[in-house]
Design an enzyme around this catalytic site. Structure first.
Site: not given
Ligand code: PEP
Length: 250
Positions: A9-11, A95, A97, A167, A173, A212, A234
């Site tokens: 997931n590049w966000k 998600h 976010e 998640e 993040g 992460s 990330g």
């Molecule tokens: C995500 O964006 O869904 C995510 C898990 O991010 P990260 O790997 O940076 O924690």
């Protein structure tokens, strides 16, 4: 044995140059073609570019969100049909976010999941608790509520062609990955919830862990019984980092 899926997931990250370099790097560097399923979720403006680089490859394309309505006066929004036109196979729904920053309720997430399924996209339903909820012992209740909103709408058969991503919000993040034991416990809870409705669908359902994930912790996470891959933020932005995760599965 369910096949591991590593989804990036590049966000809201990217540029034309980055898309080119990153995808060429992934195509050149994956040494386990066929051993894992790989998907990338770029921002909307880069889907067409990603599609032209990935067509015919072993890497699938996904989008980060969709509007459940098929067309109309919805300025700035993108429909499932448009994502299919751009070659998407997957779409994220719910998600954390989107839930936290854009006010998507459990019901909104169910709308998106339902629209994705109806169009032929494979939704990736994201669920997970905040740190406060975990500390209050509410993890299972929160995850169950988020799953039930979609199960009540689409039924267990809605998950024949869907993916669930656990998640924990506190791990996204932050560099604070859930331990394999913590993640496995919630994944088993999710699997059991589906088994209670249909053990065949539950057995085939892929449940990804996100929060992460990196090249150092992926192998231990993916080795656990109910962890069928990762949703990676990330560490999906550089080919080298993402490949370190994809290539832990031989
Ligand atoms: C995500 O964006 O869904 C995510 C898990 O991010 P990260 O790997 O940076 O924690």
């Amino acid at each position: 044995m369910r096949k591991i899926l590593v989804a990036g997931n590049w966000k809201m990250h990217g540029s034309g140059t980055m898309v080119q370099e990153l995808l060429e790097g992934l195509l050149a560097g994956a040494d386990n073609e066929g051993a894992v399923d790989i998907a990338v979720f770029p921002p909307f403006p880069y889907l067409a570019q990603a599609r032209s680089l990935l067509t015919g490859s072993f890497i699938s394309l996904g989008a980060q969100n969709l509007n459940p309505v098929s067309q109309g006066a919805h300025t700035g929004e993108v429909s499932a049909g448009m994502l299919l036109d751009l070659g998407c196979r997957y779409v994220l729904a719910g998600h954390s976010e989107r839930r936290a920053a854009y006010g998507e309720s459990d019901d909104d997430v169910a709308d998106r999941f339902e629209a994705a399924l109806a169009s032929g996209l494979e939704p990736v339903l994201c669920v997970g608790e905040t740190l406060e909820e975990r500390e209050k012992g509410e993890t299972e209740a929160v995850v169950a509520r988020q799953l039930d909103a979609v199960l009540n709408r689409c039924g267990i058969t809605g998950f024949e062609r869907a993916i669930v991503a656990y998640e924990p919000v506190w791990a996204i993040g932050t560099g604070q990955t859930a331990t394999p034991d913590q993640a496995q416990a919630v994944h088993a809870f999710i699997r059991d919830k589906f088994i209670a409705q249909d053990d065949i669908i539950a057995g085939q359902l892929r449940i990804l862990y996100g929060g992460s994930v990196n090249g150092s912790n992926a192998a231990d996470l993916f080795a656990r019984e109910d962890i069928d891959g990762g949703l990676v933020g990330g560490a999906s932005l550089k080919a080298e980092d993402f490949l370190a995760i994809c290539n832990v599965v031989a």
